[in-house]
Design a protein around this motif. Structure first.
Motif, PDB file in Angstrom:
ATOM      1  N   GLY A  76      43.942  36.293  12.549  1.00  0.00           N
ATOM      2  CA  GLY A  76      44.771  37.391  13.052  1.00  0.00           C
ATOM      3  C   GLY A  76      46.178  36.983  13.447  1.00  0.00           C
ATOM      4  N   GLU A  77      46.514  35.730  13.260  1.00  0.00           N
ATOM      5  CA  GLU A  77      47.865  35.269  13.625  1.00  0.00           C
ATOM      6  C   GLU A  77      48.745  35.194  12.388  1.00  0.00           C
ATOM      7  OE1 GLU A  77      47.490  32.575  17.579  1.00  0.00           O
ATOM      8  OE2 GLU A  77      47.414  31.530  15.676  1.00  0.00           O
ATOM      9  N   PRO A  78      50.022  35.425  12.572  1.00  0.00           N
ATOM     10  CA  PRO A  78      50.699  35.820  13.803  1.00  0.00           C
ATOM     11  C   PRO A  78      50.550  37.318  14.037  1.00  0.00           C
ATOM     12  CG  PRO A  78      52.322  35.616  12.066  1.00  0.00           C
ATOM     13  CD  PRO A  78      50.978  35.230  11.472  1.00  0.00           C
ATOM     14  N   ARG A  79      50.447  37.674  15.291  1.00  0.00           N
ATOM     15  CA  ARG A  79      50.419  39.097  15.630  1.00  0.00           C
ATOM     16  C   ARG A  79      51.822  39.665  15.424  1.00  0.00           C
ATOM     17  NH1 ARG A  79      48.256  40.071  21.274  1.00  0.00           N
ATOM     18  NH2 ARG A  79      49.416  38.208  21.836  1.00  0.00           N
ATOM     19  N   LEU A  80      51.912  40.974  15.228  1.00  0.00           N
ATOM     20  CA  LEU A  80      53.185  41.615  14.890  1.00  0.00           C
ATOM     21  C   LEU A  80      54.293  41.289  15.886  1.00  0.00           C
ATOM     22  CD1 LEU A  80      54.693  43.434  12.960  1.00  0.00           C
ATOM     23  CD2 LEU A  80      53.925  45.391  14.287  1.00  0.00           C
ATOM     24  N   ALA A  81      54.000  41.335  17.171  1.00  0.00           N
ATOM     25  CA  ALA A  81      55.027  41.081  18.192  1.00  0.00           C
ATOM     26  C   ALA A  81      55.455  39.619  18.242  1.00  0.00           C
ATOM     27  CB  ALA A  81      54.513  41.509  19.568  1.00  0.00           C
ATOM     28  N   TYR A  82      54.710  38.730  17.583  1.00  0.00           N
ATOM     29  CA  TYR A  82      54.994  37.293  17.634  1.00  0.00           C
ATOM     30  C   TYR A  82      55.283  36.690  16.262  1.00  0.00           C
ATOM     31  CZ  TYR A  82      53.078  37.986  22.230  1.00  0.00           C
ATOM     32  OH  TYR A  82      52.857  38.454  23.492  1.00  0.00           O
TER      33      TYR A  82
END
Length: 114
Positions: free
Chosen positions: A31-37
């Motif tokens: 699931g990485e990177p998450r959108l905000a990161y």
């Protein structure tokens, strides 16, 4: 502070700095990177603000239990220059929070109202 808790703090710092909780795209967790990161879409300052906003939105008892109640953009910026064991030690020793300085300029006479 226990080492697992310090490692959790390190993961929060690394995600804000690199977009990945392990600190590098080659070690990306599911699931990485998450959108905000996402480092392709965000700058480090934006990621620090996102991390601080997530911490503020967290229920206070949970933030305290995880040791995140004082995590802010300024704290993330201070820790951004550390890596590896230095970062882990800063989180484990509590050095990631600024020491309270008090009011050194107030003398006893001023405090007493003389």
């Amino acid at each position: 502070m226990k080492i697992p808790r310090a490692r959790l703090l390190v993961a929060h710092v690394l995600e804000a700095e690199t977009g990945f909780r392990e600190g590098h795209p080659a070690r990306a967790l599911p699931g990485e990177p998450r959108l905000a990161y996402d480092p392709d879409c965000t700058m480090p300052t934006q990621r620090r603000y996102a991390r601080a906003a997530e911490t503020v939105a967290m229920p206070r008892p949970e933030a305290v239990r995880l040791g995140l109640q004082y995590l802010s953009c300024r704290t993330l910026l201070r820790l951004s220059g550390l890596s590896g064991n230095s970062l882990l030690l800063a989180c484990a020793d509590g050095l990631w929070t600024r020491q309270l300085s008090g009011h050194r300029g107030i003398t006893e006479e001023v405090r007493d109202g003389h």
